[in-house]
Scaffold this motif. Structure first.
Motif, PDB file in Angstrom:
ATOM      1  N   PHE A 144     -32.811  44.185  42.534  1.00 54.55           N
ATOM      2  CA  PHE A 144     -31.741  44.566  41.620  1.00 54.55           C
ATOM      3  C   PHE A 144     -30.930  43.356  41.152  1.00 54.55           C
ATOM      4  O   PHE A 144     -30.357  43.374  40.071  1.00 54.55           O
ATOM      5  N   GLY A 145     -30.894  42.302  41.958  1.00 54.16           N
ATOM      6  CA  GLY A 145     -29.987  41.199  41.667  1.00 54.16           C
ATOM      7  C   GLY A 145     -30.619  39.980  41.030  1.00 54.16           C
ATOM      8  O   GLY A 145     -29.900  39.066  40.615  1.00 54.16           O
ATOM      9  N   ASN A 146     -31.969  39.909  40.934  1.00 56.03           N
ATOM     10  CA  ASN A 146     -32.629  38.712  40.404  1.00 56.03           C
ATOM     11  C   ASN A 146     -33.632  39.085  39.317  1.00 56.03           C
ATOM     12  O   ASN A 146     -34.290  40.124  39.387  1.00 56.03           O
ATOM     13  N   GLU A 147     -33.764  38.202  38.346  1.00 51.73           N
ATOM     14  CA  GLU A 147     -34.717  38.439  37.275  1.00 51.73           C
ATOM     15  C   GLU A 147     -36.153  38.172  37.713  1.00 51.73           C
ATOM     16  O   GLU A 147     -37.091  38.709  37.140  1.00 51.73           O
ATOM     17  N   LEU A 148     -36.321  37.320  38.716  1.00 53.84           N
ATOM     18  CA  LEU A 148     -37.653  37.038  39.243  1.00 53.84           C
ATOM     19  C   LEU A 148     -37.577  37.028  40.765  1.00 53.84           C
ATOM     20  O   LEU A 148     -36.787  36.280  41.349  1.00 53.84           O
ATOM     21  N   ALA A 149     -38.380  37.867  41.410  1.00 56.28           N
ATOM     22  CA  ALA A 149     -38.345  37.972  42.870  1.00 56.28           C
ATOM     23  C   ALA A 149     -39.762  38.071  43.411  1.00 56.28           C
ATOM     24  O   ALA A 149     -40.649  38.667  42.774  1.00 56.28           O
ATOM     25  N   PHE A 150     -39.969  37.500  44.575  1.00 56.32           N
ATOM     26  CA  PHE A 150     -41.253  37.554  45.272  1.00 56.32           C
ATOM     27  C   PHE A 150     -41.094  38.388  46.542  1.00 56.32           C
ATOM     28  O   PHE A 150     -40.086  38.269  47.246  1.00 56.32           O
TER      29      PHE A 150
END
Length: 338
Positions: A144-150
């Protein structure tokens, strides 16, 4: 709900008893579960004994485990009081995470308003999804908080499932216009030969886990309509070349089977107003020998870039089946000694 501390029985090993009274007998039945299954799960996990006496549950065990069991029972009962069901997954979550409460103050149910310390809930059309471990909770907050997440870790830790749930939630709330789910079309260690049918028939077997996740969150007719309108797309990674994915929630699953060039190609598709999630398991690379996994390169190259989140899972976060965690730990131990 009344709690009574009973005097500890005498004996070589000091055991503690604590009685908890539950005023609503109907909710107490739901709390215990079918054939007292929920109580049995708590007993097995914590090593306590739970006895039912009228509208009371009496917990017997060591002091620490007794206190924990009582807290779990209270949390599950409070869940029932709010009108929610208690299933095995809910018992497992309480045993793993403790009695967090849902953080209040989010605006109009908007899940982009971040949770600060309470329980995280993902609302979809068919069900309410709640993380069951601390790592899962941190992962969902990261999505929810980052545009790109792994999301990186072993099978059964909910990486893809939670990512798709967040995507559906953001789509329902109007934060994105489309959901795009992709996987590399790589066979898992065996050659399947030429598959019959058109292109969709050939690639759908590789995409089936993504369809399964979507079916958990959206009614069948609505899902079919959204796929027909291309507001939800499920496609192999190779089909992403040349596209700009704007205002979309994009998931690349099984990213360990993307080559370095494919990973670079996919990451650079990120467009305005979009969010992208990359999930993978470093222990299940099916690429030909000598070909570097794009997931490995992405970790190495992007780790220090701001606003890119890396979330890691271990065997402790497996929620698929208890045996899956044991299997993963056995293989990891063998790898470490080999």
């Amino acid at each position: 709900m009344v709690t009574t501390q009973l005097p500890p029985p005498s004996g070589p090993e000091t055991l503690h008893e604590q009685a908890v009274e539950f005023p609503d007998n109907r909710l107490l039945i739901d709390l215990c579960g079918e054939y007292d299954r929920n109580l049995a799960d708590i007993e097995r996990t914590l090593g306590v004994q739970i006895l039912r006496r009228g509208n009371q549950l009496v917990v017997i065990g060591s002091e620490a485990e007794t206190i924990t069991a009582v807290e779990v029972l209270r949390a599950l009962y409070q869940r029932l009081e709010t009108g929610k069901a208690v299933e095995s997954a809910d018992v497992d979550r309480e045993l793993r995470m403790g009695n967090d409460t849902v953080e209040s103050g989010t605006r109009d149910g908007d899940q982009l308003e971040m949770f600060k310390g309470g329980r995280v809930e993902i609302k979809t059309r068919k069900k309410l999804v709640e993380p069951r471990t601390d790592a899962q909770k941190a992962y969902v907050q990261s999505l929810f908080g980052n545009e790109l997440a792994f999301g990186i870790g072993p099978a059964g830790t909910g990486k893809t499932y939670l990512a798709v749930a967040v995507g559906v939630s953001m789509f329902i709330e109007g934060h994105v216009d489309r959901i795009i789910l992709s996987r590399p079309a790589v066979e898992a260690g065996e050659k399947l030969g030429y598959l019959p049918g058109d292109m969709k028939d050939k690639v759908d077997p590789y995409m089936q886990p993504l369809y399964d996740a979507l079916n958990d969150f959206l009614p069948g007719k609505q899902l079919a309509k959204l796929i027909e309108e291309k507001r939800i797309e499920i496609a192999p990674l190779a089909f992403m070349r040349g596209r700009t994915l704007a205002n979309a929630f994009v998931v690349l699953d099984e990213a360990q089977n993307a080559t370095s060039m494919q990973m670079k190609m996919f990451l650079t598709r990120l467009g305005e107003g979009s969010r992208m999630v990359i999930t993978g398991d470093r222990s299940q690379v099916d690429l030909p020998r000598g070909v570097t996994s794009g997931l490995h390169d992405a970790e190495r190259l992007l780790r220090h870039i701001p606003n890119i989140a890396f979330n890691y899972f271990t065997a402790r976060d497996v929620v698929r089946h208890p045996l899956v965690a044991a299997i993963i730990e056995a293989y990891e131990a063998d790898s470490a000694t080999g």
